[in-house]
Design an enzyme around this catalytic site. Structure first.
Site, PDB file in Angstrom:
ATOM      1  CB  CYS A  21      47.378   1.676  -5.990  1.00 24.46           C
ATOM      2  SG  CYS A  21      45.417   1.494  -5.854  1.00 24.46           S
TER       3      CYS A  21
ATOM      4  NE  ARG B 263      44.043   0.179  -9.809  1.00 20.21           N
ATOM      5  CZ  ARG B 263      44.153   1.654 -10.107  1.00 20.21           C
ATOM      6  NH1 ARG B 263      44.465   2.579  -9.651  1.00 20.21           N
ATOM      7  NH2 ARG B 263      43.540   1.733 -11.697  1.00 20.21           N
ATOM      8  N   PRO B 264      45.694  -5.801 -10.167  1.00 17.65           N
ATOM      9  CG  PRO B 264      44.469  -7.677 -10.088  1.00 17.65           C
ATOM     10  CD  PRO B 264      44.559  -6.468  -9.471  1.00 17.65           C
ATOM     11  CB  VAL B 265      48.535  -6.071 -15.318  1.00 19.59           C
ATOM     12  CG1 VAL B 265      48.373  -4.590 -14.737  1.00 19.59           C
ATOM     13  CG2 VAL B 265      49.915  -6.787 -14.748  1.00 19.59           C
TER      14      VAL B 265
ATOM     15  CE  LYS C 245      43.421  10.490 -14.452  1.00 23.41           C
ATOM     16  NZ  LYS C 245      44.016   9.155 -14.292  1.00 23.41           N
ATOM     17  CG  ASN C 246      41.097   7.744 -16.854  1.00 19.95           C
ATOM     18  OD1 ASN C 246      42.325   8.022 -16.513  1.00 19.95           O
ATOM     19  ND2 ASN C 246      40.394   7.137 -16.190  1.00 19.95           N
TER      20      ASN C 246
ATOM     21  NE  ARG D  32      47.007   0.361 -11.800  1.00 26.75           N
ATOM     22  CZ  ARG D  32      47.251  -0.963 -11.606  1.00 26.75           C
ATOM     23  NH1 ARG D  32      48.308  -1.481 -10.665  1.00 26.75           N
ATOM     24  NH2 ARG D  32      46.528  -1.877 -12.293  1.00 26.75           N
TER      25      ARG D  32
ATOM     26  NE  ARG E  68      48.643  10.081 -10.798  1.00 24.96           N
ATOM     27  CZ  ARG E  68      48.416   8.935 -10.295  1.00 24.96           C
ATOM     28  NH1 ARG E  68      48.324   8.385  -9.345  1.00 24.96           N
ATOM     29  NH2 ARG E  68      48.370   8.264 -11.243  1.00 24.96           N
TER      30      ARG E  68
ATOM     31  CG  LEU F  78      41.832  -9.492 -16.258  1.00 27.70           C
ATOM     32  CD1 LEU F  78      40.202  -8.552 -16.388  1.00 27.70           C
ATOM     33  CD2 LEU F  78      41.265 -11.153 -16.696  1.00 27.70           C
TER      34      LEU F  78
ATOM     35  CG  ASP G 121      38.086   6.989 -11.687  1.00 29.02           C
ATOM     36  OD1 ASP G 121      38.501   6.176 -10.688  1.00 29.02           O
ATOM     37  OD2 ASP G 121      38.309   7.022 -12.932  1.00 29.02           O
TER      38      ASP G 121
HETATM   39  C1  UD1 Z   1      40.820   2.636 -15.338  1.00 27.42           C
HETATM   40  C2  UD1 Z   1      40.843   4.154 -15.170  1.00 27.42           C
HETATM   41  C3  UD1 Z   1      40.611   4.403 -13.680  1.00 27.42           C
HETATM   42  C4  UD1 Z   1      39.295   3.663 -13.323  1.00 27.42           C
HETATM   43  C5  UD1 Z   1      39.205   2.475 -13.823  1.00 27.42           C
HETATM   44  C6  UD1 Z   1      37.716   1.683 -13.627  1.00 27.42           C
HETATM   45  C7  UD1 Z   1      42.466   4.711 -16.640  1.00 27.42           C
HETATM   46  C8  UD1 Z   1      44.014   5.229 -16.983  1.00 27.42           C
HETATM   47  N1  UD1 Z   1      42.306   4.432 -15.269  1.00 27.42           N
HETATM   48  O1  UD1 Z   1      41.915   1.871 -14.754  1.00 27.42           O
HETATM   49  O2  UD1 Z   1      40.697   5.546 -13.194  1.00 27.42           O
HETATM   50  O3  UD1 Z   1      38.984   3.825 -11.656  1.00 27.42           O
HETATM   51  O4  UD1 Z   1      39.574   2.189 -15.098  1.00 27.42           O
HETATM   52  O5  UD1 Z   1      36.851   2.151 -14.260  1.00 27.42           O
HETATM   53  O6  UD1 Z   1      41.803   4.593 -17.606  1.00 27.42           O
HETATM   54  N2  UD1 Z   1      41.251  -6.073 -12.736  1.00 27.42           N
HETATM   55  C9  UD1 Z   1      42.031  -7.432 -12.644  1.00 27.42           C
HETATM   56  N3  UD1 Z   1      42.896  -7.740 -13.496  1.00 27.42           N
HETATM   57  C10 UD1 Z   1      43.216  -7.079 -14.648  1.00 27.42           C
HETATM   58  C11 UD1 Z   1      42.796  -5.555 -14.823  1.00 27.42           C
HETATM   59  C12 UD1 Z   1      41.506  -5.277 -13.860  1.00 27.42           C
HETATM   60  O7  UD1 Z   1      41.334  -8.179 -11.824  1.00 27.42           O
HETATM   61  O8  UD1 Z   1      44.138  -7.632 -15.129  1.00 27.42           O
HETATM   62  C13 UD1 Z   1      40.112  -5.584 -12.022  1.00 27.42           C
HETATM   63  C14 UD1 Z   1      40.645  -4.376 -11.115  1.00 27.42           C
HETATM   64  O9  UD1 Z   1      41.195  -4.802 -10.122  1.00 27.42           O
HETATM   65  C15 UD1 Z   1      39.368  -3.672 -10.997  1.00 27.42           C
HETATM   66  C16 UD1 Z   1      38.627  -3.925 -12.486  1.00 27.42           C
HETATM   67  O10 UD1 Z   1      39.093  -5.166 -12.842  1.00 27.42           O
HETATM   68  O11 UD1 Z   1      38.531  -4.592  -9.845  1.00 27.42           O
HETATM   69  C17 UD1 Z   1      38.407  -2.802 -13.172  1.00 27.42           C
HETATM   70  O12 UD1 Z   1      39.719  -2.439 -13.368  1.00 27.42           O
HETATM   71  P1  UD1 Z   1      40.245  -1.860 -14.851  1.00 27.42           P
HETATM   72  O13 UD1 Z   1      39.049  -1.519 -15.492  1.00 27.42           O
HETATM   73  O14 UD1 Z   1      41.148  -2.540 -15.587  1.00 27.42           O
HETATM   74  O15 UD1 Z   1      41.053  -0.370 -14.331  1.00 27.42           O
HETATM   75  P2  UD1 Z   1      42.154   0.261 -14.947  1.00 27.42           P
HETATM   76  O16 UD1 Z   1      42.202   0.256 -16.320  1.00 27.42           O
HETATM   77  O17 UD1 Z   1      43.358   0.137 -14.173  1.00 27.42           O
END
Ligand code: UD1
Length: 421
Positions: A116, A121-123, A22-23, A92, A397, A125, A305
């Site tokens: 969530c 779950r910020p973006v 999926k991912n 997301r 999902r 970065l 996960d």
């Molecule tokens: C992806 C996976 C999800 C998995 C996660 C961690 C997909 C579609 N989803 O989610 O299943 O649980 O990786 O392996 O591939 N963070 C920040 N700022 C950001 C982005 C992330 O602080 O801009 C933090 C998050 O809150 C978290 C950590 O970084 O603590 C890792 O998150 P991230 O690797 O970005 O997860 P996703 O890509 O959303």
């Protein structure tokens, strides 16, 4: 809303095929926006999240077909650069269209994902990285508004190796002018799968499987075809299904290199694992199952996960285990539901302390998110009596045909369509 009715206590036995990841799919499909024309994605799983992504891409103007596990995507007519709230709130990973749209069309309007069930779950970065490539980014009315003439390469150092941010920046950097270096990049296999697809489109990326990526921007990319890697989380969940029922389960279409951390932990509990090039067998028929601690971490660490599934497994093992989630510190919504099955779990900060019990007992439980639902199904398989897992739309999902795969292994599990909340 559908539910699963599980009559537990049956040892699983047999062989099933693992679906595409999926991912990986959720990153690969939007990457097609970087080129003009038709791309093909093989081994694509039929999942609600995948359909959500396809609907979003269609809204942007892309055309697609999805037959026999192959998605064909045509990006020729893409002319809309907005990912609306309706899509992003559902999933997301919709934010993955941001980098490609910006790099190829110079603009993107993507709804902010928000939090969530298990916390923020910020973006940040993703946004900081794109800014480093020269994008102008504003937040307006809950939307990320990104604009740029051609992006420029830049040096990006992530504080955290974010999977999504690495994917988004890597995609954008492929069409930027000059070199981009991503330091502390995520090394998840799904990111490597994405990088390989980009390379087959004509991108110049070095450092695959490492934490430093070097990307030389090119003027254009071509459409390409790719095989999606096997889903290591589905595979892990099925291995635990074998272990927790003290059964013997063989999985085909797996890549064991993506699963070393889990396999090592499983072996430490006392089960036997044997491997072939693309298959793995777990044998727990004669095993004493013992508790083993786990700390989640970025790949190649133990995946967050697979945290919920490990907690339920530890609920039936001898001894006490501590499971610590360093990625999502609040990801424990499954714990109160598992307690309803008789599990003995205490959450303290970002750790769950699980005392093994002899027996779980069937009960009605509620899914709260995708992997939490998987842990409830595993609990139901191990429990004595009947377990009803409500709200399995979460599970749909991310697990392709889970009930038929478990049924094939001898589980008594039935999907009941209905309106029970
Ligand atoms: C992806 C996976 C999800 C998995 C996660 C961690 C997909 C579609 N989803 O989610 O299943 O649980 O990786 O392996 O591939 N963070 C920040 N700022 C950001 C982005 C992330 O602080 O801009 C933090 C998050 O809150 C978290 C950590 O970084 O603590 C890792 O998150 P991230 O690797 O970005 O997860 P996703 O890509 O959303």
């Amino acid at each position: 809303m559908d539910k699963f009715v599980i009559n537990g206590g049956k040892k699983l036995n047999g062989s099933v095929n693992v679906s595409g990841a999926k991912n990986a799919t959720l990153a690969l499909l939007p990457a097609s926006l970087l080129a003009n024309g038709i791309s093909e994605f093989r081994n694509t799983p039929k999942l609600n999240d995948v359909f959500t992504m396809l609907k979003l891409l269609k809204q942007l103007g892309a055309g697609y077909t999805f037959e026999n596990g192959i998605v064909t995507l045509d990006t020729t007519l893409v002319d809309n650069f907005t990912a609306p709230y309706e899509h992003v709130k559902k999933m997301r990973a919709s934010v993955y269209v941001l980098g490609p749209l910006l790099a190829r069309y110079g603009e993107a309007r993507v709804s902010l994902p928000g939090g969530c069930a298990w916390g923020p779950r910020p973006v940040n970065l993703h946004l900081e990285g794109l800014k480093r490539l020269g994008a102008e980014i504003n937040l307006e009315d809950g939307y990320i508004i990104a604009k740029s003439k051609r992006l420029n390469g830049g040096k990006i150092n992530f504080d955290i190796p974010s999977v999504g941010a690495t994917g988004n920046i890597m995609m954008a950097a492929c069409l930027a002018k000059g070199e981009t270096i991503i330091n502390n990049a995520a090394m998840e296999p799904e990111i490597t799968n994405l990088a390989r697809y980009l390379i087959s489109m004509g991108a110049k990326i070095e450092g695959l499987n490492s934490s430093i990526l070097h990307i030389q921007g090119v003027d254009f990319l071509n459409p390409a075809n790719i095989d999606t890697i096997p889903d290591r989380i589905e595979a892990g969940t099925l291995l635990i299904a074998g272990a927790i029922t003290k059964g013997k389960v063989n999985l085909t279409n797996v890549d064991i290199r993506h699963m070393y951390s889990l396999c090592e932990k499983l072996e430490a509990t006392g089960v036997k694992l044997s491997y072939n090039s693309n298959s793995v067998t777990i044998d727990a028929t004669d095993s004493e199952l013992n508790s083993v601690d786990v700390i989640t971490g970025p790949f190649p660490g133990y995946p967050t996960d697979m945290q919920a599934q490990w907690i339920v497994y530890m609920s039936v093992c001898n001894g006490t285990a501590t499971i610590t989630d360093t990625i999502y510190r609040d990801r424990f919504t499954h714990v109160p539901e598992l307690t309803r099955l008789g599990a003995d779990i205490t959450v303290k900060d970002n750790s769950a302390i699980v005392k093994g019990t002899n027996k779980l007992r069937g009960a009605k439980v509620m899914s709260t998110d995708l992997r939490a639902s998987a842990s409830l199904v595993l609990g139901g398989l191990a429990a004595e009596g009947t377990t009803e897992v409500l709200r399995i739309y979460h599970l749909d999902r991310g697990y392709e045909g889970l009930e038929s795969k478990l049924g094939q292994l001898g589980a008594s599990i039935e999907r009941v369509a209905g309106s029970e909340y």
